[in-house]
Scaffold this motif. Structure first.
Motif, PDB file in Angstrom:
ATOM      1  N   LEU A  14      74.353  -0.484  29.268  1.00 43.55           N
ATOM      2  CA  LEU A  14      73.844   0.435  31.089  1.00 43.55           C
ATOM      3  C   LEU A  14      74.359   0.993  31.538  1.00 43.55           C
ATOM      4  O   LEU A  14      74.064   1.549  32.347  1.00 43.55           O
ATOM      5  N   LEU A  15      75.750   0.975  31.502  1.00 39.85           N
ATOM      6  CA  LEU A  15      76.682   2.285  31.904  1.00 39.85           C
ATOM      7  C   LEU A  15      76.128   3.750  31.311  1.00 39.85           C
ATOM      8  O   LEU A  15      75.852   4.415  32.051  1.00 39.85           O
ATOM      9  N   MET A  16      76.249   2.932  30.223  1.00 37.97           N
ATOM     10  CA  MET A  16      75.948   4.801  29.587  1.00 37.97           C
ATOM     11  C   MET A  16      74.043   5.717  29.554  1.00 37.97           C
ATOM     12  O   MET A  16      74.364   6.689  30.056  1.00 37.97           O
ATOM     13  N   ASP A  17      73.516   5.105  30.369  1.00 38.93           N
ATOM     14  CA  ASP A  17      72.013   5.022  30.472  1.00 38.93           C
ATOM     15  C   ASP A  17      72.235   5.147  32.162  1.00 38.93           C
ATOM     16  O   ASP A  17      71.515   6.612  32.639  1.00 38.93           O
ATOM     17  N   LEU A  18      73.459   4.841  32.510  1.00 35.74           N
ATOM     18  CA  LEU A  18      72.875   5.661  34.265  1.00 35.74           C
ATOM     19  C   LEU A  18      73.833   7.242  34.297  1.00 35.74           C
ATOM     20  O   LEU A  18      73.078   7.302  35.008  1.00 35.74           O
ATOM     21  N   ASP A  19      75.234   7.008  33.035  1.00 33.94           N
ATOM     22  CA  ASP A  19      75.050   7.868  33.565  1.00 33.94           C
ATOM     23  C   ASP A  19      74.107   9.412  32.801  1.00 33.94           C
ATOM     24  O   ASP A  19      74.214  10.398  33.379  1.00 33.94           O
ATOM     25  N   ALA A  20      73.684   9.189  32.038  1.00 32.76           N
ATOM     26  CA  ALA A  20      72.590   9.968  31.500  1.00 32.76           C
ATOM     27  C   ALA A  20      71.403  10.589  32.617  1.00 32.76           C
ATOM     28  O   ALA A  20      71.645  11.820  32.724  1.00 32.76           O
ATOM     29  N   ALA A  21      71.073   9.500  32.958  1.00 30.97           N
ATOM     30  CA  ALA A  21      70.214   9.160  34.637  1.00 30.97           C
ATOM     31  C   ALA A  21      71.074  10.789  35.269  1.00 30.97           C
ATOM     32  O   ALA A  21      70.856  11.497  36.064  1.00 30.97           O
ATOM     33  N   THR A  22      71.760  10.342  35.757  1.00 29.88           N
ATOM     34  CA  THR A  22      72.778  10.880  36.829  1.00 29.88           C
ATOM     35  C   THR A  22      73.335  12.249  36.021  1.00 29.88           C
ATOM     36  O   THR A  22      73.214  13.738  37.502  1.00 29.88           O
ATOM     37  N   VAL A  51      70.256   0.480  39.077  1.00 31.46           N
ATOM     38  CA  VAL A  51      69.371  -1.191  39.144  1.00 31.46           C
ATOM     39  C   VAL A  51      69.644  -1.667  38.117  1.00 31.46           C
ATOM     40  O   VAL A  51      70.182  -3.055  38.952  1.00 31.46           O
ATOM     41  N   HIS A  52      69.262  -1.672  37.054  1.00 27.69           N
ATOM     42  CA  HIS A  52      69.108  -2.485  36.231  1.00 27.69           C
ATOM     43  C   HIS A  52      70.658  -2.863  35.507  1.00 27.69           C
ATOM     44  O   HIS A  52      71.264  -3.890  35.386  1.00 27.69           O
ATOM     45  N   TRP A  53      71.548  -1.864  36.480  1.00 22.67           N
ATOM     46  CA  TRP A  53      72.813  -2.412  36.248  1.00 22.67           C
ATOM     47  C   TRP A  53      73.552  -2.906  36.854  1.00 22.67           C
ATOM     48  O   TRP A  53      74.233  -3.790  36.577  1.00 22.67           O
ATOM     49  N   ASN A  54      73.295  -2.898  37.868  1.00 19.67           N
ATOM     50  CA  ASN A  54      73.908  -3.770  38.993  1.00 19.67           C
ATOM     51  C   ASN A  54      73.562  -4.915  39.021  1.00 19.67           C
ATOM     52  O   ASN A  54      74.189  -6.448  39.332  1.00 19.67           O
ATOM     53  N   THR A  55      72.141  -5.245  38.826  1.00 24.25           N
ATOM     54  CA  THR A  55      71.443  -6.574  38.091  1.00 24.25           C
ATOM     55  C   THR A  55      72.547  -7.586  37.262  1.00 24.25           C
ATOM     56  O   THR A  55      72.835  -8.248  37.617  1.00 24.25           O
ATOM     57  N   PHE A  56      72.445  -6.521  36.533  1.00 20.38           N
ATOM     58  CA  PHE A  56      72.898  -7.012  34.986  1.00 20.38           C
ATOM     59  C   PHE A  56      74.691  -7.499  35.598  1.00 20.38           C
ATOM     60  O   PHE A  56      75.360  -8.702  35.913  1.00 20.38           O
ATOM     61  N   ILE A  57      75.476  -6.612  36.750  1.00 22.87           N
ATOM     62  CA  ILE A  57      77.174  -7.366  36.537  1.00 22.87           C
ATOM     63  C   ILE A  57      77.054  -7.660  37.625  1.00 22.87           C
ATOM     64  O   ILE A  57      78.103  -8.972  37.807  1.00 22.87           O
ATOM     65  N   ASN A  58      75.749  -8.217  38.906  1.00 26.95           N
ATOM     66  CA  ASN A  58      76.335  -8.964  38.934  1.00 26.95           C
ATOM     67  C   ASN A  58      75.392 -10.633  39.131  1.00 26.95           C
ATOM     68  O   ASN A  58      75.023 -11.253  40.086  1.00 26.95           O
ATOM     69  N   ASN A  59      74.896 -10.181  37.980  1.00 27.54           N
ATOM     70  CA  ASN A  59      73.859 -11.800  37.354  1.00 27.54           C
ATOM     71  C   ASN A  59      75.226 -12.932  37.236  1.00 27.54           C
ATOM     72  O   ASN A  59      75.300 -12.586  36.629  1.00 27.54           O
ATOM     73  N   ARG A  60      74.758 -13.700  37.940  1.00 27.65           N
ATOM     74  CA  ARG A  60      75.594 -14.588  37.857  1.00 27.65           C
ATOM     75  C   ARG A  60      75.830 -16.036  36.306  1.00 27.65           C
ATOM     76  O   ARG A  60      76.352 -16.181  35.738  1.00 27.65           O
ATOM     77  N   GLY A  62      74.201 -14.837  33.307  1.00 30.34           N
ATOM     78  CA  GLY A  62      74.268 -13.328  32.321  1.00 30.34           C
ATOM     79  C   GLY A  62      73.213 -13.185  31.552  1.00 30.34           C
ATOM     80  O   GLY A  62      73.876 -12.464  30.576  1.00 30.34           O
ATOM     81  N   ALA A  63      71.760 -13.803  31.833  1.00 28.92           N
ATOM     82  CA  ALA A  63      70.830 -13.035  31.871  1.00 28.92           C
ATOM     83  C   ALA A  63      71.024 -11.264  32.025  1.00 28.92           C
ATOM     84  O   ALA A  63      71.341 -11.220  33.264  1.00 28.92           O
ATOM     85  N   ASP A  64      70.112 -11.212  30.275  1.00 29.66           N
ATOM     86  CA  ASP A  64      69.560  -9.271  31.130  1.00 29.66           C
ATOM     87  C   ASP A  64      68.659  -9.343  31.566  1.00 29.66           C
ATOM     88  O   ASP A  64      67.853  -9.880  32.107  1.00 29.66           O
ATOM     89  N   PRO A  65      69.057  -8.562  32.752  1.00 35.57           N
ATOM     90  CA  PRO A  65      67.962  -7.598  33.588  1.00 35.57           C
ATOM     91  C   PRO A  65      66.927  -7.286  32.941  1.00 35.57           C
ATOM     92  O   PRO A  65      65.649  -7.733  33.621  1.00 35.57           O
ATOM     93  N   ALA A  66      67.040  -6.679  32.072  1.00 35.23           N
ATOM     94  CA  ALA A  66      65.404  -6.075  31.109  1.00 35.23           C
ATOM     95  C   ALA A  66      64.555  -7.259  30.725  1.00 35.23           C
ATOM     96  O   ALA A  66      63.564  -7.652  30.797  1.00 35.23           O
ATOM     97  N   ASP A  67      65.029  -8.158  30.860  1.00 34.72           N
ATOM     98  CA  ASP A  67      64.779  -9.944  30.201  1.00 34.72           C
ATOM     99  C   ASP A  67      63.571 -10.291  31.610  1.00 34.72           C
ATOM    100  O   ASP A  67      62.808 -11.097  31.606  1.00 34.72           O
ATOM    101  N   ALA A  68      64.405 -10.261  32.438  1.00 35.95           N
ATOM    102  CA  ALA A  68      63.710 -10.182  33.841  1.00 35.95           C
ATOM    103  C   ALA A  68      62.351  -9.884  34.786  1.00 35.95           C
ATOM    104  O   ALA A  68      61.920 -10.795  35.303  1.00 35.95           O
ATOM    105  N   SER A  69      62.099  -8.653  33.798  1.00 31.82           N
ATOM    106  CA  SER A  69      61.077  -8.118  34.342  1.00 31.82           C
ATOM    107  C   SER A  69      60.081  -8.557  34.066  1.00 31.82           C
ATOM    108  O   SER A  69      59.488  -9.664  32.926  1.00 31.82           O
TER     109      SER A  69
END
Length: 69
Positions: A14-22, A51-60, A62-69
């Motif tokens: 997720l951080l690699m994706d965020l870095d590429a987008a930035t 948003v995806h990275w932050n959701t993942f990091i703060n999700n207690r 452990g679910a993948d945020p992409a699965d919640a969509s």
């Protein structure tokens, strides 16, 4: 694999994706192209990646945020 390893791997992806987008946004800034469709797409991509990275990091649970969509 342990859950810690799974967490580390997913967080890194997720951080690699965020870095590429930035980086894409910063290239547009360097090109002085901070308006129009390309800029809007880059802003959305960077926002969504954060948003995806932050959701993942703060999700207690452990679910993948992409699965919640």
């Amino acid at each position: 694999m342990t859950s810690v390893d799974d967490f580390r791997i997913k967080s890194h992806a997720l951080l690699m994706d965020l870095d590429a987008a930035t980086a894409q946004m910063m290239q547009l800034v360097s090109a002085r192209s901070v308006s129009g469709p390309a800029w809007e797409e880059a802003v959305k991509r960077q926002h969504d990646a954060y948003v995806h990275w932050n959701t993942f990091i703060n999700n207690r649970d452990g679910a993948d945020p992409a699965d919640a969509s």
